[in-house]
Scaffold this active site. Structure first.
Site, PDB file in Angstrom:
ATOM      1  N   THR A  70      -9.495   5.695  12.213  1.00  0.00           N
ATOM      2  CA  THR A  70      -8.353   6.133  11.417  1.00  0.00           C
ATOM      3  C   THR A  70      -8.749   7.159  10.359  1.00  0.00           C
ATOM      4  OG1 THR A  70      -8.558   4.555   9.582  1.00  0.00           O
ATOM      5  CG2 THR A  70      -7.470   3.776  11.590  1.00  0.00           C
ATOM      6  N   ASN A  71      -7.795   7.971   9.971  1.00  0.00           N
ATOM      7  CA  ASN A  71      -7.818   8.690   8.701  1.00  0.00           C
ATOM      8  C   ASN A  71      -6.717   8.078   7.854  1.00  0.00           C
ATOM      9  OD1 ASN A  71      -9.886  10.422   9.308  1.00  0.00           O
ATOM     10  ND2 ASN A  71      -8.651  12.280   9.401  1.00  0.00           N
ATOM     11  N   ASP A 132      -4.523  13.049  18.713  1.00  0.00           N
ATOM     12  CA  ASP A 132      -3.397  13.977  18.843  1.00  0.00           C
ATOM     13  C   ASP A 132      -3.592  15.239  18.005  1.00  0.00           C
ATOM     14  OD1 ASP A 132      -3.122  12.784  16.387  1.00  0.00           O
ATOM     15  OD2 ASP A 132      -0.983  12.352  16.585  1.00  0.00           O
ATOM     16  N   ASP A 281      10.612 -28.903  24.431  1.00  0.00           N
ATOM     17  CA  ASP A 281      10.483 -30.181  25.114  1.00  0.00           C
ATOM     18  C   ASP A 281      10.579 -31.300  24.065  1.00  0.00           C
ATOM     19  OD1 ASP A 281       9.762 -31.438  27.860  1.00  0.00           O
ATOM     20  OD2 ASP A 281       8.262 -32.321  26.517  1.00  0.00           O
ATOM     21  N   TYR A 329      11.388 -39.940  36.277  1.00  0.00           N
ATOM     22  CA  TYR A 329       9.995 -39.939  35.801  1.00  0.00           C
ATOM     23  C   TYR A 329       9.883 -40.613  34.453  1.00  0.00           C
ATOM     24  CZ  TYR A 329      11.203 -36.040  32.666  1.00  0.00           C
ATOM     25  OH  TYR A 329      11.758 -35.262  31.687  1.00  0.00           O
ATOM     26  N   TYR A 401       7.491 -41.433  25.429  1.00  0.00           N
ATOM     27  CA  TYR A 401       8.562 -41.842  26.344  1.00  0.00           C
ATOM     28  C   TYR A 401       8.911 -43.322  26.215  1.00  0.00           C
ATOM     29  CZ  TYR A 401       8.062 -37.394  28.808  1.00  0.00           C
ATOM     30  OH  TYR A 401       8.043 -36.066  29.132  1.00  0.00           O
ATOM     31  N   HIS A 459      10.711 -24.477  32.858  1.00  0.00           N
ATOM     32  CA  HIS A 459      10.604 -25.419  31.748  1.00  0.00           C
ATOM     33  C   HIS A 459       9.624 -24.980  30.678  1.00  0.00           C
ATOM     34  CE1 HIS A 459      10.658 -29.201  29.618  1.00  0.00           C
ATOM     35  NE2 HIS A 459       9.334 -29.268  29.701  1.00  0.00           N
TER      36      HIS A 459
END
Length: 477
Positions: A70-71, A132, A281, A329, A401, A459
């Site tokens: 950088t400059n 550039d 979830d 499940y 669960y 999911h």
């Protein structure tokens, strides 16, 4: 640009010089003339060249070292936060950022190129340099460095890919930079004697707390953490109780929503009074309940996939689950699972598969004995997940669960209560368990709800679709 004066000093001296020069010509400057405004406009209206940034990521992924030269000034201006965000982005995208103001050298001084080569441990003929400004390229060319003048991005990238042999044009968008577990800040917050939560932290600003689901970890948010940090937030990504480096107490009752939300409240004890909570979830259930039971702690809330549904006092929650085959499940998880069983995160847009298969017509019916490799979790990422789950296994995460009835009874204590904080609900078209239809009617209970929808997503939303939602519910908070 060599660090001898700061940007604010430059602006002040430049304004004074302009006034003196105008006076020497017998002219007067417009009343609206302001060098400071010119710099402010430059900072606030400038745009990053995302195509070049993505090319840099592609090059790194293919074994190249990348560097920004950088400059720039030491920025102490009112817009310095923009500089900070840009540099934060660059340091994640590139291996090395060399600032002229830090080393006392600026382009096109040949010594800055010699310095860069030395730091990179590279020979001139091993380097490709893009700029550039043609004057900046000349000293590098004289040293034997291959150079590219950037006037048109596509043309420059075409020239770059011809030189390096890596496809940089016409390919799909590259993944954003994800967190590396080794290079992020890890911390712990005590909840009660013998119990603590592990978290990863990044950024500064208003606090955003990320809560994952089953069977995941803080690492599920690896793409969102740096994106939110760059957007000006302080991000805390938790390992939820029972996961990874967080404590995994044995008692099933420790994993009820009431206990988990006490944990969520406790997370904010260390000088943090309020946070934006985002959950996926099971983490989605947590953040909605935080908004319902601890609204003073919640600045705003977002749920991914998981809708908010008030408890129905007329229908037992276990009977409701039994009536929906896609949830079978969850019935299976009510009893402790053999440690010999395997768990995997499958190919998107499929959902979690635990073997062996369950009842005919259920979530896992017809799954092969050996599921195909995951498309969203592979290589080092998969190995990190495996390492995390080796620490405490799946028994403690599955305890989440085993509190369905306790969660339902606790939710009934908030009957008729609404969530009044700013909220965002993101649904996924290919999530066949937490289907978008389940979120219908949320506006009745969440007046400030904004919606987002991702049709081509299953999911595992944080890992499948890793771009931060840019509009709506959390904008401006």
């Amino acid at each position: 640009m060599k660090g001898e004066i700061t940007l604010s000093q430059l602006v002040s001296e430049l304004e004074e010089d302009c006034k003196k020069f105008a006076a020497s010509l017998g002219a007067s400057l417009p009343e609206t003339f302001s060098v400071a405004q010119v710099f402010e406009d430059f900072m606030t209206q400038g745009k990053l060249n995302t195509a070049l940034l993505q090319a840099a990521v592609t090059l790194r992924n293919n074994g190249f070292r990348t560097c920004v030269l950088t400059n720039n000034w030491i920025d102490d201006s009112p817009q310095r936060h923009i500089t900070a965000l840009v540099h934060s982005l660059l340091r994640r995208q590139f291996d090395l950022v060399i600032e002229s103001c830090r080393i006392g050298l600026k382009k096109p001084d040949p010594r800055i190129y010699e310095y860069a080569l030395d730091v990179l441990k590279a020979k001139p003929q091993e380097v490709i340099f893009l700029d550039d400004i043609g004057a900046n390229l000349k000293p590098a060319q004289e040293m034997g460095v291959a150079t590219i003048l950037v006037k048109d991005t596509d043309a420059a990238l075409k020239e770059l890919q011809d030189l390096c042999g890596i496809q940089l044009l016409g390919h799909e968008e590259t993944l954003p930079i994800a967190c590396d577990p080794v290079n992020v800040t890890h911390g712990y917050v005590p909840i009660k004697p013998g119990v603590q939560l592990h978290f990863v932290e990044m950024g500064n600003g208003p606090v955003v707390c990320l809560c994952h689901g089953f069977p995941e970890s803080w690492f599920s948010w690896r793409y969102q953490i740096p994106a939110l940090a760059e957007a000006g937030f302080r991000v805390l990504a938790l390992d939820m109780k029972g996961y990874g480096d967080s404590t995994a107490p044995p008692d099933i009752e420790e994993y009820s929503q009431e206990e988990i939300c006490k944990v969520g409240d406790s997370v904010l004890i260390s000088g943090i009074s309020q946070a934006v909570f985002i959950g996926h979830d099971w983490g989605g259930a947590v953040v909605w309940n935080m908004s319902l039971f601890y609204p003073e702690r919640v600045r705003a809330v977002a749920g991914l996939n998981t809708p908010f549904r008030p408890a129905n006092p007329n229908v037992d929650v276990m009977e409701m689950i039994k009536s929906r085959p896609v949830f079978d499940y969850q019935l299976y998880f009510q009893e402790p699972v053999s440690t010999s069983q395997r768990c995997s995160i499958p190919s998107a847009p499929d959902v979690l598969t635990l073997l062996p298969p369950l009842s005919a017509g259920g979530l896992l019916a017809g799954m092969p004995e050996d599921p195909p490799p995951s498309q969203i979790l592979a290589g080092a990422d998969l190995q990190y997940f495996i390492q995390q789950f080796k620490k405490s296994g799946f028994r403690r995460p599955l305890n989440w669960y085993r509190n369905m009835r306790a969660n339902w009874q606790w939710s009934l204590s908030a009957k008729d209560r609404k969530i009044l904080v700013p909220a965002l609900m993101v649904t996924a078209g290919k999530d066949f368990v937490l289907h978008p239809n389940l979120s219908k009617g949320m506006e009745e209970w969440i007046p400030q709800l904004t919606r987002g929808h991702i049709e081509e997503c299953g999911h595992w939303t944080p890992m499948e679709r890793y771009c931060v939602h840019s509009g709506g519910g959390l904008a401006g908070v």
